[in-house]
Enzyme design. Structure first.
Site, PDB file in Angstrom:
ATOM      1  CG  ASP A 141      16.136 -19.306  32.911  1.00  0.00           C
ATOM      2  OD1 ASP A 141      15.345 -19.653  32.005  1.00  0.00           O
ATOM      3  OD2 ASP A 141      15.815 -19.268  34.109  1.00  0.00           O
ATOM      4  CG  ASP A 179      14.692  -9.214  34.059  1.00  0.00           C
ATOM      5  OD1 ASP A 179      14.042  -9.742  33.136  1.00  0.00           O
ATOM      6  OD2 ASP A 179      14.206  -8.390  34.841  1.00  0.00           O
ATOM      7  CG  ASP A 182       9.439 -21.993  25.105  1.00  0.00           C
ATOM      8  OD1 ASP A 182       8.295 -21.912  24.638  1.00  0.00           O
ATOM      9  OD2 ASP A 182       9.804 -22.913  25.845  1.00  0.00           O
ATOM     10  CB  CYS A 222       3.705 -24.969  27.029  1.00  0.00           C
ATOM     11  SG  CYS A 222       4.183 -24.602  28.716  1.00  0.00           S
TER      12      CYS A 222
END
Length: 409
Positions: A154, A182, A282, A344
């Site tokens: 992350d 990154d 994700d 999402c």
């Protein structure tokens, strides 16, 4: 390739008994964003009808009655998703002993489905390229069990530190390593069994050239670096920085290895034979599919939403970021391996259009049907074999899911 008409995937076929209150006070800018993307604003009044989902740590099934007593509600088993339970949306779990003792954690059922789509098997080397805040990482670690490895990446160090805390809390970090990096540039492959182990060399260990067992105690150099980052307000790694390893488990394969070998960027074609078996991307998105997240802006202020989500320049950059994350995740995938891309967001631009652009430039990427999805409460996306969860159809947060495999050259 041309983009897909957003009308093909707008949220409209909802159940009659869930007709929402049309008076939800969304901002004018957000309503314009929804209109431009063919999305129905009525979906954002469904928060009260969507259950909260928790995942039970494997082996805790005998304690369900006790957990129900603590939460003061029943746990309704999700029949299509092993280990998941639905509870009323107003229930708070953070104050319960079950949560504090690592028996349960909150994760939406749609996110659990995306992880299940990866079909992680014991012994796999798994990469979570956008790992924070950590619930998905915990589920992946559970599925791996006592073999294989898990790498979490992350760009935000404080968010990845929260992942580390979760893994330790649930005793799931034994085979895991976490890198602040990154995700569009990360290039470190799983630990190779042929790398040199230096366990018997005390000189190297004293010089800090090999990995000893991880400790939370930081060196003076690390403390100074953290102090400097805090002073400048920097929470994200600069794109040119090298990956920073902030955690590795005892059986992650690093102990005894030479640091220069492990932290060496991979060659362009190395991943085909030595890459990850499974990759989860994700990706960062506008989060408009997370109804409860969007509703929080009623308290945070709609101007905050306009600045964080709807700024035109940020949105354009976001689409580029999503494509770059997907591209790099696929680059790190082993031939024959599987990658799941999800967001999402309910928009076509961040989902089907990104997938189309990716497929148009990657002939070795094969879009695959998700076999386990036949009994899932979702619908097809605008591209065959892709899936969409949404509050009306699925009783979950909105999530788009696409699965790829890497063909031989």
């Amino acid at each position: 390739m041309e983009g897909i008409d957003s009308s093909e995937v707008c949220v409209s076929d909802r159940r009659e008994e869930q007709q929402p209150d049309a008076s939800l006070p969304l901002s004018a800018a957000f309503l314009e964003f929804l209109s431009e993307n063919g999305l129905d604003p009525a979906v954002y009044s469904m928060a009260a009808t969507i259950p909260r989902y928790i995942r039970l740590k494997p082996g805790m099934e005998s304690q369900i009655a006790e957990i129900e007593g603590e939460l003061k509600c029943g746990l309704e088993k999700v029949p299509w998703l092993p280990g998941f339970y639905a509870i009323p949306p107003e229930i708070q779990i953070a104050g319960s002993k079950a949560y504090q003792q690592g028996k349960i954690y909150g994760i939406d059922a749609s996110s659990g489905a995306a992880i299940l789509a990866l079909d992680v098997r014991p012994g796999d080397h798994v990469l979570d390229l956008c790992a924070a805040p950590g619930a998905k990482l915990c589920m992946l670690a559970d599925m791996l069990g006592s073999t294989g490895s898990l790498t979490g990446v992350d760009v935000a160090k404080h968010r990845l530190a929260a992942c580390r805390t979760m893994l330790q809390k649930y005793s799931l970090g034994d085979r895991t390593r976490l890198f602040v990096a990154d995700g569009t540039l990360f290039s470190l492959l799983p630990v190779n069994s042929c790398l040199r182990r230096m366990e018997g060399s005390t000189d190297l260990e004293e010089n800090g050239n090999t990995f000893s067992e991880w400790t939370s105690r930081r060196s003076w150099k690390d403390r100074q670096r953290a102090k400097k980052a805090n002073a400048t307000g920097s929470q994200h790694l600069q794109a040119t920085s090298e990956p920073e390893l902030i955690y590795y488990g005892k059986h992650s394969g690093l102990v005894g290895l030479c640091k220069s070998d492990v932290l060496c960027p991979s060659a362009d074609d190395a991943a085909c034979t030595s890459g990850y078996d499974k990759v989860l991307v994700d990706a960062e998105c506008t989060h408009d599919g997370s109804v409860k997240h969007i509703q929080k802006f009623e308290f945070w202020g709609w101007k905050t939403l306009d600045r964080r989500v709807l700024d035109a320049e940020r949105t354009d950059n976001l689409l580029q970021l999503q494509l770059r994350l997907l591209t790099n995740g696929f680059k790190l995938l082993k031939t024959g391996g599987s990658l799941v891309y999800s967001t999402c967001s309910l928009t076509v631009a961040q989902n089907e259009n990104v997938v189309q652009k990716f497929l148009s430039t990657h002939p070795l990427a094969d879009l695959r049907k998700i076999d386990s999805s036949d009994c899932w409460p979702c619908r097809s996306g605008g591209i065959p074999k892709t899936l969409r969860f949404d509050p009306a159809t699925s009783q979950t947060s909105g999530l788009f899911v696409a699965k790829f495999s890497k063909l031989p050259t």
